[in-house]
Motif scaffolding. Structure first.
Motif, PDB file in Angstrom:
ATOM      1  N   UNK A  94       0.837  -1.197   0.000  1.00  0.00           N
ATOM      2  CA  UNK A  94       0.000   0.000   0.000  1.00  0.00           C
ATOM      3  C   UNK A  94       0.870   1.243   0.000  1.00  0.00           C
ATOM      4  N   UNK A  95       0.362   2.288  -0.648  1.00  0.00           N
ATOM      5  CA  UNK A  95       1.065   3.564  -0.690  1.00  0.00           C
ATOM      6  C   UNK A  95       0.128   4.652  -0.205  1.00  0.00           C
ATOM      7  N   UNK A  96       0.572   5.389   0.807  1.00  0.00           N
ATOM      8  CA  UNK A  96      -0.170   6.573   1.244  1.00  0.00           C
ATOM      9  C   UNK A  96       0.548   7.229   2.411  1.00  0.00           C
ATOM     10  N   UNK A  97       0.505   8.539   2.416  1.00  0.00           N
ATOM     11  CA  UNK A  97       0.925   9.310   3.588  1.00  0.00           C
ATOM     12  C   UNK A  97      -0.261  10.095   4.126  1.00  0.00           C
ATOM     13  N   UNK A  98      -1.404   9.958   3.459  1.00  0.00           N
ATOM     14  CA  UNK A  98      -2.607  10.707   3.851  1.00  0.00           C
ATOM     15  C   UNK A  98      -3.147  10.185   5.172  1.00  0.00           C
ATOM     16  N   UNK A  99      -3.432  11.088   6.071  1.00  0.00           N
ATOM     17  CA  UNK A  99      -3.986  10.721   7.382  1.00  0.00           C
ATOM     18  C   UNK A  99      -5.319   9.985   7.232  1.00  0.00           C
TER      19      UNK A  99
END
Length: 125
Positions: A94-99
């Protein structure tokens, strides 16, 4: 009389709430989701994930960086899919830095289940 929520020629609202696109990078597949993952859109996400799994790539990267909302049904779909991918020896990242994505994963303890990366390039390594 109940007013129409959309014109007949318009796509249903759930299609506007989640956009999905796929691209190949070498042997890997990258599925990008933009929008909200909730009861109205989770079926589209499931379908897209399982369609990609049918090709049995060695690596499937799910880019959730553009996801603004991740409901519990979306988390359940991810867990279900991770198990199906593992059964076929497909690695899921998975890819994400979004809270909006990291917080539900953290709150449910699923950060221990998934490999989470800051960007697609790093996930593809």
């Amino acid at each position: 009389m109940i007013p129409a929520t959309h014109e007949p020629a318009e796509p249903p609202q759930n299609q506007q709430m989640l956009e999905l696109s796929t691209r190949s990078v070498g042997d890997a597949l990258v599925l990008t989701a933009v929008g909200e993952i909730d009861l109205l859109t989770v079926a589209a996400l499931r379908t897209a994930l399982y369609d990609q799994l049918a090709t049995a790539p060695p690596l499937l990267v799910l880019d959730l960086g553009g996801v603004s909302f991740l409901a519990s049904c979306g988390l359940a779909a991810l867990v279900e899919f991770e198990r199906a991918a593992a059964e076929q020896s497909v690695k899921l990242r998975l890819v994400s830095t979004a809270r909006s994505v990291t917080r539900p994963l953290q709150a449910t303890g699923l950060l221990r289940t998934f490999e989470l990366f800051d960007d697609v390039r790093t996930a593809l390594r």
